[in-house]
Write a protein that holds these residues in place. Structure first.
Motif, PDB file in Angstrom:
ATOM      1  N   GLY A 140       0.525  -0.968   0.094  1.00 45.11           N
ATOM      2  CA  GLY A 140      -0.176  -0.087   0.137  1.00 45.11           C
ATOM      3  C   GLY A 140       0.536   1.221  -0.075  1.00 45.11           C
ATOM      4  O   GLY A 140       0.246   2.250  -0.073  1.00 45.11           O
ATOM      5  N   PHE A 160      -3.385   2.003   2.376  1.00 44.11           N
ATOM      6  CA  PHE A 160      -4.698   0.238   2.421  1.00 44.11           C
ATOM      7  C   PHE A 160      -4.637   0.228   4.035  1.00 44.11           C
ATOM      8  O   PHE A 160      -3.993   0.723   4.409  1.00 44.11           O
ATOM      9  CB  PHE A 160      -3.482  -0.046   1.131  1.00 44.11           C
ATOM     10  CG  PHE A 160      -3.666  -1.797   1.382  1.00 44.11           C
ATOM     11  CD1 PHE A 160      -4.960  -1.798   0.722  1.00 44.11           C
ATOM     12  CD2 PHE A 160      -3.136  -2.938   0.970  1.00 44.11           C
ATOM     13  CE1 PHE A 160      -5.602  -3.045   0.388  1.00 44.11           C
ATOM     14  CE2 PHE A 160      -3.330  -3.694   1.423  1.00 44.11           C
ATOM     15  CZ  PHE A 160      -4.525  -4.211   0.919  1.00 44.11           C
ATOM     16  N   THR A 161      -5.851  -0.459   3.713  1.00 41.05           N
ATOM     17  CA  THR A 161      -6.179  -0.768   5.067  1.00 41.05           C
ATOM     18  C   THR A 161      -6.727  -2.477   4.584  1.00 41.05           C
ATOM     19  O   THR A 161      -6.742  -2.761   6.269  1.00 41.05           O
ATOM     20  CB  THR A 161      -7.431  -0.282   5.683  1.00 41.05           C
ATOM     21  OG1 THR A 161      -8.447  -0.468   4.521  1.00 41.05           O
ATOM     22  CG2 THR A 161      -6.985   1.168   6.520  1.00 41.05           C
ATOM     23  N   ASN A 162      -6.792  -2.801   3.863  1.00 37.14           N
ATOM     24  CA  ASN A 162      -7.698  -4.423   3.553  1.00 37.14           C
ATOM     25  C   ASN A 162      -5.618  -5.801   3.845  1.00 37.14           C
ATOM     26  O   ASN A 162      -6.268  -5.530   2.920  1.00 37.14           O
ATOM     27  CB  ASN A 162      -8.053  -4.655   2.571  1.00 37.14           C
ATOM     28  CG  ASN A 162      -9.679  -4.296   2.391  1.00 37.14           C
ATOM     29  OD1 ASN A 162      -9.451  -3.721   3.880  1.00 37.14           O
ATOM     30  ND2 ASN A 162     -10.050  -4.598   1.530  1.00 37.14           N
ATOM     31  N   LYS A 163      -5.785  -5.537   4.817  1.00 29.83           N
ATOM     32  CA  LYS A 163      -4.329  -6.671   5.111  1.00 29.83           C
ATOM     33  C   LYS A 163      -4.872  -7.310   6.584  1.00 29.83           C
ATOM     34  O   LYS A 163      -5.049  -6.244   7.569  1.00 29.83           O
ATOM     35  CB  LYS A 163      -3.218  -5.349   4.871  1.00 29.83           C
ATOM     36  CG  LYS A 163      -2.967  -4.429   5.474  1.00 29.83           C
ATOM     37  CD  LYS A 163      -2.168  -3.488   5.007  1.00 29.83           C
ATOM     38  CE  LYS A 163      -1.847  -2.434   5.855  1.00 29.83           C
ATOM     39  NZ  LYS A 163      -0.787  -1.460   5.438  1.00 29.83           N
ATOM     40  N   VAL A 342      -8.852   1.104  -3.763  1.00 28.35           N
ATOM     41  CA  VAL A 342      -8.262   0.586  -2.501  1.00 28.35           C
ATOM     42  C   VAL A 342      -8.237  -0.285  -1.831  1.00 28.35           C
ATOM     43  O   VAL A 342      -7.788  -1.079  -1.364  1.00 28.35           O
ATOM     44  CB  VAL A 342      -7.968   2.211  -1.916  1.00 28.35           C
ATOM     45  CG1 VAL A 342      -6.767   1.653  -0.684  1.00 28.35           C
ATOM     46  CG2 VAL A 342      -6.905   3.173  -2.429  1.00 28.35           C
ATOM     47  N   ASP A 343     -10.202  -0.688  -2.332  1.00 26.80           N
ATOM     48  CA  ASP A 343     -10.870  -1.488  -1.346  1.00 26.80           C
ATOM     49  C   ASP A 343     -10.512  -2.867  -1.907  1.00 26.80           C
ATOM     50  O   ASP A 343     -11.166  -3.580  -1.851  1.00 26.80           O
ATOM     51  CB  ASP A 343     -11.613  -1.022  -0.557  1.00 26.80           C
ATOM     52  CG  ASP A 343     -11.434   0.609   0.645  1.00 26.80           C
ATOM     53  OD1 ASP A 343     -11.050  -0.178   0.937  1.00 26.80           O
ATOM     54  OD2 ASP A 343     -12.466   0.872   0.103  1.00 26.80           O
ATOM     55  N   TYR A 346      -6.424  -7.432  -1.313  1.00 25.62           N
ATOM     56  CA  TYR A 346      -7.157  -7.492   0.515  1.00 25.62           C
ATOM     57  C   TYR A 346      -5.637  -8.781   0.257  1.00 25.62           C
ATOM     58  O   TYR A 346      -5.311  -9.874  -0.580  1.00 25.62           O
ATOM     59  CB  TYR A 346      -7.709  -8.964   0.688  1.00 25.62           C
ATOM     60  CG  TYR A 346      -7.421  -9.540   1.618  1.00 25.62           C
ATOM     61  CD1 TYR A 346      -8.619  -8.317   2.960  1.00 25.62           C
ATOM     62  CD2 TYR A 346      -7.255  -9.696   2.625  1.00 25.62           C
ATOM     63  CE1 TYR A 346      -9.050  -8.531   4.077  1.00 25.62           C
ATOM     64  CE2 TYR A 346      -7.033 -10.341   3.326  1.00 25.62           C
ATOM     65  CZ  TYR A 346      -8.123  -9.074   5.124  1.00 25.62           C
ATOM     66  OH  TYR A 346      -8.354  -8.935   6.207  1.00 25.62           O
TER      67      TYR A 346
END
Length: 351
Positions: A140, A160-163, A342-343, A346
């Motif tokens: 990200g 980016f947060t889907n991790k 960004v979503d 994963y």
């Protein structure tokens, strides 16, 4: 060993083995390519929702729906500008594979060296683009560092947060455990927040080995009657290996082992590293919107001694210096990969 001019000699075929340039991530996901004549690029982001159309009374009429806003992010593509030098010695000496006698003229060697240099610089830039695409998707963030490992520009952060990093009890180091359920949960998360279906699953070497050892996975893959999944490893031309398909999840599984040379973290001991870490799994969607943008590059016009701004993916430039006599050949580019949604993917650290 000394060479006798009286003995007949034959020059054998030149054997040259260079690592191929693989761009699976860039060419698969960042297919939208645009060039600009500006230093900075503004990108508008607009995200919808799953709102339903309202019911209204027949005698009252329609109901106004609120307009959705958008967000504008500004990016400054970093400049990449490798160059090479050609000296008199380079064109006077025999090139690899050239005959000892009746060889090429210095001018022929100069032209051939220019062609080889252009190809080498273009490959270096292409590898950097693939590295940037992988950093954007798998972390990200894109750190902009020079050859000494020092930051020359702010880190490009896509928020980016889907991790997730699995806890010890959930990791894939055991032969049993709901790996398929985890993949399905991550895919559902992307469906919920990113509005796309992940149809590609990339696995590092360690993650893939652990996945294929799982008892539940093996049982599912061996069940040909229901055609739930097929495993047929196949090497693809762009650096990835197609492993198989999980039809129940609608995902193709790939192993990606492309490497790059990290010669800035520890300059004394350069190290080859995987673009996709060995213990990482990434779920991605080819329908998501990603772009490869190229900003403007400033070059000097040697004829008119002026500075010009050029637009393009590759900007060649050459100039000559004296004392000593040498020619510089430079290939410049200002690329930046932008994952607009960004979503829409994963990333999980599973081992």
């Amino acid at each position: 060993m000394a060479i006798s001019i009286y003995d007949p000699r034959t020059m054998g075929k030149l054997v040259e083995r260079m690592p191929k340039v693989h761009t699976f991530i860039r060419d698969t996901f960042f297919r939208n390519v645009e060039t600009f004549d500006t230093q900075k690029i503004d990108v508008d982001f607009k995200k919808g929702n799953r709102a339903l159309a309202p019911f209204v009374h027949k005698k009252i009429g329609g109901e106004t729906v609120e307009n959705e806003g958008f967000q504008t992010n500004t990016y400054e593509p970093p400049l990449i500008a490798p160059n090479t030098i050609t000296t008199v010695d380079d064109i006077l000496k025999r090139t690899p594979g050239e005959s000892l006698y009746n060889g090429k003229s210095p001018n022929q060697r100069a032209v051939e060296k220019m062609q080889r240099d252009f190809a080498k610089l273009d490959q270096m830039i292409t590898r950097r683009e693939e590295w940037m695409c992988c950093m954007a998707l798998f972390t990200g963030k894109i750190p902009i560092l020079n050859s000494a490992g020092k930051a020359i520009q702010d880190i490009i952060d896509f928020q980016f947060t889907n991790k997730v990093t699995l806890k010890d009890a959930e990791k894939w180091n055991k032969t049993t455990g709901g790996k398929l359920e985890q993949l399905e949960a991550w895919r559902d998360k992307v469906q919920e927040t990113g509005f796309v279906n992940c149809n590609i699953c990339l696995m590092g070497q360690e993650a893939l080995a652990a996945f294929l050892k799982d008892d539940e996975v093996k049982e599912m893959l061996d069940n040909r009657r229901y055609d739930l999944a097929v495993i047929k490893p196949k090497e693809l031309p762009n650096g990835a290996t197609y492993v198989g398909t999980i039809h129940s999840l609608g995902m193709d599984i790939y192993k990606y082992k492309e490497m790059y040379l990290d010669n800035w973290t520890n300059k004394a001991k350069p190290e080859n590293k995987y673009l996709l870490p060995s213990n990482v799994v990434a779920l991605l969607a080819t329908e998501a919107e990603y772009s490869m943008y190229y900003g403007a590059v400033g070059i000097v016009d040697e004829a008119g001694k002026t500075i010009s701004v050029e637009e393009g993916a590759r900007i060649p430039e050459q100039w000559v210096e004296r004392r000593p006599a040498r020619r510089f050949l430079q290939l410049s580019s200002a690329p930046i990969p932008v994952p607009h949604e960004v979503d829409s993917w994963y990333v999980a650290t599973v081992c």
